[in-house]
Design an enzyme around this catalytic site. Structure first.
Site, PDB file in Angstrom:
ATOM      1  N   LYS A  38     -18.025   8.019 -35.476  1.00 19.57           N
ATOM      2  CA  LYS A  38     -17.123   6.876 -35.554  1.00 19.57           C
ATOM      3  C   LYS A  38     -16.597   6.645 -34.143  1.00 19.57           C
ATOM      4  CE  LYS A  38     -14.319   4.085 -38.130  1.00 19.57           C
ATOM      5  NZ  LYS A  38     -14.744   3.102 -39.145  1.00 19.57           N
ATOM      6  N   CYS A 179     -19.952  -1.349 -55.163  1.00 17.69           N
ATOM      7  CA  CYS A 179     -19.172  -1.991 -56.232  1.00 17.69           C
ATOM      8  C   CYS A 179     -17.706  -1.594 -56.134  1.00 17.69           C
ATOM      9  CB  CYS A 179     -19.756  -1.633 -57.593  1.00 17.69           C
ATOM     10  SG  CYS A 179     -21.494  -2.085 -57.758  1.00 17.69           S
TER      11      CYS A 179
END
Length: 227
Positions: A38, A179
């Site tokens: 990251k 989702c």
């Protein structure tokens, strides 16, 4: 064969880290070495007496190749906001050259079968008045995995993001339907629409879950696991 991908999302809440950790775990379970990075993170908290970003910590914990926190997340900004604004508040200046240098340096010293470089926010997040995070990916020449946060409005976000990535001359290795909204109406129809519009394979449908341990093992296309 070694694979390196940049993980981008359709929005800041698309679930890039959740999906990245799931990918790292899936490959590790197949016996492959893994590494999650990251390079730029906005939003820190005090963990064991040190300022760290929770997403970066999760990526590091899921990686089989262990690095120092500074190698995993070389640029950490305190405020959880657009990185260039957070940097201005700390009298810092972000640049694509700086981030590219950090990533290349880490990749030279750390080898993994799968390396994921996770972005911050979406594709066109500004770094300064001239550059965006996309410039970092272009310089590194990484293939992209696009995480689509499945919610109302995701069709437009996903299609525009795909167009922007391709316009920048980069390849989208695949996309993942995450989702994030358990009550989304027309989920299957939205996924089918994206399959028609996005010129890249659907490599997984991540069901809604609050914990990685609750995700079924078959969410990821097994062909994608072949190295």
């Amino acid at each position: 064969m070694k694979r390196k991908y940049f993980i981008s999302g359709t929005d800041t809440d698309a679930g890039k880290t959740f999906v990245s950790v799931a990918l790292l775990n899936a490959f590790a379970q197949q016996g492959h070495s893994t590494l999650g990075l990251k390079p730029l993170a906005a939003g820190s908290e005090l963990l064991n007496g040190e300022e760290k970003n929770d997403d970066a910590v999760n990526l590091a914990n899921a990686s089989t190749v262990k690095l120092s926190y500074q190698q995993t997340n070389p640029v950490l900004l305190k405020a959880p906001m657009a990185p260039h604004i957070a940097a201005q508040r700390e009298n810092k200046r972000l640049s694509s050259q700086q981030l590219v240098g950090f990533v290349r340096g880490t990749l030279m010293s750390a080898n993994a079968a799968l390396t994921l470089v996770e972005g911050a926010g979406g594709w066109r997040v500004p770094l300064n008045n001239r550059e965006t995070l996309a410039d970092v990916v272009k310089a590194l020449n990484l293939d992209v995995i696009l995480v689509v946060g499945m919610k109302l409005g995701c069709l437009n976000h996903a299609i525009l993001t795909m167009e922007a990535i391709e316009r920048d001359g980069l390849k989208v290795a695949g996309w993942i339907a995450n989702c994030i909204d358990p009550e989304m109406d027309g989920l299957e129809e939205n996924i089918q629409t994206l399959q028609q519009y996005l010129r890249a394979p659907l490599i997984g449908v991540m069901p809604f879950s609050e914990k990685l341990s609750d995700i079924p093992s078959d969410w990821l296309n097994p062909k994608f696991l072949d190295l």
